[in-house]
Enzyme design. Structure first.
Site, PDB file in Angstrom:
ATOM      1  CB  ILE A   1      -0.949   0.010   1.211  1.00  0.00           C
ATOM      2  CG1 ILE A   1      -1.678  -1.324   1.345  1.00  0.00           C
ATOM      3  CG2 ILE A   1      -1.911   1.182   1.126  1.00  0.00           C
ATOM      4  CD1 ILE A   1      -2.436  -1.773   0.114  1.00  0.00           C
ATOM      5  CD  GLU A   2       4.700   1.427  -3.346  1.00  0.00           C
ATOM      6  OE1 GLU A   2       5.177   2.421  -3.937  1.00  0.00           O
ATOM      7  OE2 GLU A   2       4.990   0.262  -3.644  1.00  0.00           O
ATOM      8  N   GLY A   3      -0.216   4.310  -1.577  1.00  0.00           N
ATOM      9  CA  GLY A   3      -0.980   5.529  -1.818  1.00  0.00           C
ATOM     10  C   GLY A   3      -2.357   5.431  -1.218  1.00  0.00           C
TER      11      GLY A   3
END
Length: 144
Positions: free
Chosen positions: A67-69
């Site tokens: 989960i990067e955004g």
């Protein structure tokens, strides 16, 4: 693809489904939505059942959160806990892993890592200022 997945698993390889990525805005609006998505993932890819299984009879070994955004961590702990609940007592081991950025604490995964158990954490030492590409050490080149 099912036969290739099964062939890898027969050789002892663990096959997980990675959720998220660098360009994804992956968020939930509530814990209930996280749990509902976990039910869907369980039924489509893991130990559940569905008339629609993208990899046919192949059963993946777990999920990976990348989960990067998105900016919100709501629902992710509930998602992981629901996957764990489904896996409890299953006939095989299911893995839950995460791939946080090396920036500490990771803005998106940090709170989730602190609230639920993961089987493995694969820190991304790339794509950001703390990545190995920015490590100013002449000896690094011998390892690349």
């Amino acid at each position: 693809m099912a036969s290739q997945i099964k062939a890898c698993q027969a050789k002892g390889k663990i096959i997980t489904l990675s959720l998220g990525g660098a360009t994804g805005d992956s968020t939930f609006t509530s814990n209930a939505q996280g749990e509902q998505f976990a039910d869907t993932i369980w039924n489509l890819f893991l130990g559940g059942s569905s008339s629609t299984r993208p990899f046919g009879t192949a059963v993946l070994d777990g999920i990976d959160l990348d989960i990067e955004g998105g900016g919100s961590t709501v629902g992710f702990a509930a998602f992981v806990n629901r996957i764990r609940s489904h896996a409890n007592g299953a006939s095989k081991k299911y893995y839950v892993t995460a791939a946080p950025q090396c920036v500490f604490p990771d803005a998106n995964l940090g709170p989730i890592l602190n609230s639920v158990a993961f089987d493995a954490v694969y820190v991304q030492f790339y794509n950001n200022y703390c990545g190995v590409q920015n490590y100013d050490n002449a000896n690094v080149s011998i390892y690349s």
